[in-house]
Write a protein that holds these residues in place. Structure first.
Motif, mmCIF file in Angstrom:
data_model
loop_
_atom_site.group_PDB
_atom_site.id
_atom_site.type_symbol
_atom_site.label_atom_id
_atom_site.label_comp_id
_atom_site.label_asym_id
_atom_site.label_seq_id
_atom_site.Cartn_x
_atom_site.Cartn_y
_atom_site.Cartn_z
ATOM 1 N N MET A 1 1.121 -1.326 0.117
ATOM 2 C CA MET A 1 0.174 -0.403 -0.227
ATOM 3 C C MET A 1 0.608 1.699 -0.188
ATOM 4 O O MET A 1 1.955 1.532 0.516
ATOM 5 N N GLU A 2 0.660 2.304 -0.847
ATOM 6 C CA GLU A 2 1.351 3.289 -0.787
ATOM 7 C C GLU A 2 0.322 4.378 0.823
ATOM 8 O O GLU A 2 0.038 4.499 1.179
ATOM 9 N N ASP A 3 2.003 5.223 0.430
ATOM 10 C CA ASP A 3 2.251 6.529 1.719
ATOM 11 C C ASP A 3 1.230 7.517 1.192
ATOM 12 O O ASP A 3 2.244 8.181 0.081
ATOM 13 N N PHE A 4 0.062 7.990 1.750
ATOM 14 C CA PHE A 4 -0.553 8.670 1.649
ATOM 15 C C PHE A 4 -0.160 10.063 2.136
ATOM 16 O O PHE A 4 -1.236 10.731 2.537
ATOM 17 N N ASN A 5 0.760 10.160 2.978
ATOM 18 C CA ASN A 5 1.229 10.897 4.005
ATOM 19 C C ASN A 5 2.424 12.349 3.627
ATOM 20 O O ASN A 5 2.804 13.051 3.397
ATOM 21 N N ILE A 6 2.848 11.462 2.193
ATOM 22 C CA ILE A 6 3.722 12.302 1.147
ATOM 23 C C ILE A 6 3.101 12.034 -0.125
ATOM 24 O O ILE A 6 2.806 11.009 -0.872
ATOM 25 N N LEU A 7 3.480 13.781 -0.758
ATOM 26 C CA LEU A 7 3.455 13.105 -2.425
ATOM 27 C C LEU A 7 5.178 13.445 -2.796
ATOM 28 O O LEU A 7 5.601 14.259 -3.038
ATOM 29 N N THR A 8 5.213 12.427 -4.296
ATOM 30 C CA THR A 8 6.724 12.481 -4.416
ATOM 31 C C THR A 8 6.380 13.048 -5.875
ATOM 32 O O THR A 8 5.401 13.587 -6.158
ATOM 33 N N ASP A 9 7.257 13.650 -6.073
ATOM 34 C CA ASP A 9 7.219 13.733 -8.057
ATOM 35 C C ASP A 9 6.812 12.971 -8.438
ATOM 36 O O ASP A 9 6.012 13.489 -9.629
ATOM 37 N N LYS A 10 6.291 11.794 -8.345
ATOM 38 C CA LYS A 10 5.648 10.336 -10.007
ATOM 39 C C LYS A 10 4.435 11.106 -9.081
ATOM 40 O O LYS A 10 3.530 11.251 -10.577
ATOM 41 N N ASP A 11 4.124 12.031 -8.407
ATOM 42 C CA ASP A 11 2.874 12.079 -7.731
ATOM 43 C C ASP A 11 2.181 12.916 -8.833
ATOM 44 O O ASP A 11 0.908 13.109 -9.031
ATOM 45 N N LYS A 12 3.182 13.707 -8.310
ATOM 46 C CA LYS A 12 2.857 15.008 -9.144
ATOM 47 C C LYS A 12 2.669 14.973 -10.567
ATOM 48 O O LYS A 12 2.168 16.336 -11.289
ATOM 49 N N MET B 1 -1.446 12.385 -14.516
ATOM 50 C CA MET B 1 -2.330 13.538 -15.056
ATOM 51 C C MET B 1 -2.598 13.819 -14.037
ATOM 52 O O MET B 1 -3.742 14.903 -14.101
ATOM 53 N N SER B 2 -3.687 12.976 -13.188
ATOM 54 C CA SER B 2 -4.671 13.357 -12.234
ATOM 55 C C SER B 2 -4.630 14.300 -11.376
ATOM 56 O O SER B 2 -5.777 14.960 -10.718
ATOM 57 N N TYR B 3 -3.094 14.609 -11.069
ATOM 58 C CA TYR B 3 -2.737 15.747 -9.548
ATOM 59 C C TYR B 3 -3.083 17.111 -10.539
ATOM 60 O O TYR B 3 -3.866 17.373 -9.163
ATOM 61 N N LYS B 4 -2.461 17.351 -11.059
ATOM 62 C CA LYS B 4 -3.544 18.520 -11.882
ATOM 63 C C LYS B 4 -4.910 19.036 -11.937
ATOM 64 O O LYS B 4 -5.358 19.879 -11.191
ATOM 65 N N LEU C 1 -6.169 23.410 -4.603
ATOM 66 C CA LEU C 1 -5.680 22.565 -3.107
ATOM 67 C C LEU C 1 -4.016 22.624 -2.749
ATOM 68 O O LEU C 1 -3.677 22.404 -3.369
ATOM 69 N N ASN C 2 -4.055 23.105 -1.579
ATOM 70 C CA ASN C 2 -2.325 23.209 -0.957
ATOM 71 C C ASN C 2 -1.919 21.373 -0.979
ATOM 72 O O ASN C 2 -3.115 20.660 -0.463
ATOM 73 N N ASP C 3 -0.716 21.021 -0.640
ATOM 74 C CA ASP C 3 -0.441 19.780 -0.907
ATOM 75 C C ASP C 3 -0.999 18.820 0.121
ATOM 76 O O ASP C 3 -1.424 17.451 0.696
ATOM 77 N N GLN C 4 -0.453 19.391 1.588
ATOM 78 C CA GLN C 4 -1.498 18.757 2.711
ATOM 79 C C GLN C 4 -3.419 19.182 2.033
ATOM 80 O O GLN C 4 -3.631 18.131 2.972
ATOM 81 N N GLU C 5 -3.838 19.773 1.995
ATOM 82 C CA GLU C 5 -5.344 19.354 2.027
ATOM 83 C C GLU C 5 -5.318 18.839 0.887
ATOM 84 O O GLU C 5 -6.242 17.370 1.272
ATOM 85 N N LEU C 6 -4.178 18.228 0.186
ATOM 86 C CA LEU C 6 -4.800 17.336 -1.504
ATOM 87 C C LEU C 6 -4.289 16.527 -0.078
ATOM 88 O O LEU C 6 -5.300 14.930 -0.566
ATOM 89 N N LEU C 7 -3.298 15.820 0.534
ATOM 90 C CA LEU C 7 -3.137 14.566 0.770
ATOM 91 C C LEU C 7 -4.176 14.311 1.819
ATOM 92 O O LEU C 7 -4.740 13.029 2.013
#
Length: 137
Positions: free
Chosen positions: A1-12, A15-18, A73-79
């Protein structure tokens, strides 16, 4: 299971990130041809949006931003939102959670405050998420 507490460069780079961070402008490219959704999938997207917007764990600031086409949304709100989606729908990847959030943002921007009226009859979030993720539009 992925870590939902950080956003990696790959996550960013997903395509859905934007679509998750920004407003509705990039939605079509990020999550598919949403305007042309078949009825069942559109109903699932509405159910997912309604479920998330009525979730008591979602902060009012994030809820306001979900309805806004201009606020990001900022990264913390997104997470925080991705963790809620994980917990409520059972998704295991951030990519799937971001895809679902893209649908929520699209529905919130399309249907606006009408999503919040008490007359909505919607399917459970887990069922809605499974329907959306089972069909790649």
């Amino acid at each position: 299971m992925e870590d939902f507490n950080i956003l990696t460069d790959k996550d960013k780079q997903d395509m859905s990130y934007k679509a998750c961070v920004g407003g509705a402008i990039l939605m079509g490219a990020a999550v598919g041809r949403l305007g042309m959704l078949p009825g069942l999938l559109a109903g699932a997207a509405t159910g997912l949006a309604f479920g998330l917007l009525t979730c008591k764990r979602l902060s009012p600031a994030i809820e306001r931003k979900l309805f806004s086409q201009n606020e990001r949304l900022n990264d913390q709100e997104l997470l925080q939102t991705l963790r809620i989606l994980r917990d409520e729908t059972g998704v295991t990847s951030k990519s799937d959670a971001m895809r679902l959030l893209g649908y929520v943002r699209f529905e919130a921007n399309q249907k606006g405050q009408s999503l919040k009226n008490g007359r909505n009859a919607c399917m459970p979030m887990k069922v809605a998420a499974n329907q959306i993720l089972s069909v790649r539009v």
